[in-house]
Design an enzyme around this catalytic site. Structure first.
Site, mmCIF file in Angstrom:
data_model
loop_
_atom_site.group_PDB
_atom_site.id
_atom_site.type_symbol
_atom_site.label_atom_id
_atom_site.label_comp_id
_atom_site.label_asym_id
_atom_site.label_seq_id
_atom_site.Cartn_x
_atom_site.Cartn_y
_atom_site.Cartn_z
ATOM 1 N N ASP A 127 49.526 92.056 65.115
ATOM 2 C CA ASP A 127 49.234 92.948 66.237
ATOM 3 C C ASP A 127 50.408 92.921 67.204
ATOM 4 O OD1 ASP A 127 48.061 94.595 68.048
ATOM 5 O OD2 ASP A 127 46.366 93.286 68.513
ATOM 6 N N ALA A 128 51.438 93.700 66.885
ATOM 7 C CA ALA A 128 52.686 93.677 67.643
ATOM 8 C C ALA A 128 52.891 94.932 68.479
ATOM 9 C CB ALA A 128 53.868 93.511 66.698
ATOM 10 N N LYS A 129 52.197 96.019 68.139
ATOM 11 C CA LYS A 129 52.265 97.290 68.875
ATOM 12 C C LYS A 129 53.712 97.724 69.124
ATOM 13 C CE LYS A 129 47.741 96.658 71.039
ATOM 14 N NZ LYS A 129 47.462 95.252 70.663
ATOM 15 N N ARG A 130 54.494 97.760 68.069
ATOM 16 C CA ARG A 130 55.904 98.107 68.181
ATOM 17 C C ARG A 130 56.079 99.605 68.437
ATOM 18 N NH1 ARG A 130 56.974 93.224 69.474
ATOM 19 N NH2 ARG A 130 57.472 91.747 67.800
#
Length: 249
Positions: free
Chosen positions: A88-91
């Site tokens: 869950d990095a939301k890049r």
């Protein structure tokens, strides 16, 4: 197998749509990065028979510095091979930067899927989807926090921006490896998205965040085991019996 094929297989074999978020809080877990790793490894051992995937949030590991990145890589390697892991990095960035992010997530850390933002457009998303057709990408569409309405519900040509994100995500789905993040706090919003999109949904916000589990699943589910994965983090991670907490979901 593609990411969503592996996710379906895990959901079927465990009869579960539950994803557990592995988000260590140093205020609640002593011992720095090593303590966080040991705590999360224990949670994995107690829950792996009853969940279909895990979701470590990048920020909760990056807060420990280099040791945290080493720990999350070790955590990923220790999770059973038949249980997918979503980073869950939301890049979000331009395509050249996204390619570097993709290598970091999929090659360096060995993750199976990732969360992304769509603000930079189609070429940004395709920098993840095209080189890694066997990995999964969940695009943030409608979130659970109160501030979601500030932008996500704003109208663009008469439709909420979140609907346009869903449409853009479908355009990026040439390899069948794209899903949407849709927060559990507003099941009616999930139902509206489901009417417009057949993409798989990752549904965070149950448990400590108070989302209505039954209503969220009812809105997102379309009969496909990959269509609705429900994430719970704190309510499982800090439970006296994490296995029982996951099983209750």
């Amino acid at each position: 197998m593609s990411f969503f094929e592996r996710l379906r297989a895990a959901a079927r074999s465990r009869r579960s749509q539950v994803c557990v978020g592995l988000d260590p809080d140093p205020q609640r877990i002593p011992g720095g990065a090593r303590g966080a790793l040991e705590h999360c490894l224990d949670v994995v051992r107690r829950t792996s028979d009853g969940v279909c995937c895990y979701k470590p949030n990048a920020a909760f590991w990056e807060q420990y510095g280099a040791a945290g990145l080493e720990a999350v890589a070790e955590l990923r390697a220790a999770i059973p091979a038949d249980v997918p892991v979503i980073y869950d990095a939301k890049r979000a960035d331009i395509d050249s930067t996204m390619r570097a992010y993709a290598r970091a997530v999929f090659e360096t850390l060995g993750m199976d899927a990732v969360t992304l933002h769509a603000y930079h457009g189609l070429d940004s998303l395709e920098a993840f989807t095209d080189p890694y057709p066997d990995r999964g990408m969940y695009v943030v569409c409608r979130t659970s926090n109160p501030g979601a309405a500030d932008l996500q519900d704003r109208l663009l040509d008469g439709e909420p921006l979140s609907w346009r994100v869903a449409e853009l995500s479908a355009r990026a789905n040439g390899h069948g490896n794209v899903g949407l993040v849709a927060g559990a706090s507003e099941p009616a919003r999930i139902a509206e998205l489901r009417e417009r999109s057949r993409l798989p949904f990752l549904v965070p916000g149950v448990g400590a965040q108070g989302g209505d589990l039954a209503a969220a699943v009812g809105a997102a589910w379309d009969g496909d085991e990959a269509s609705c994965v429900v994430n719970a983090s704190r309510s499982v991670l800090y439970a006296d019996d994490p296995g029982a907490a996951a099983e209750s979901l």
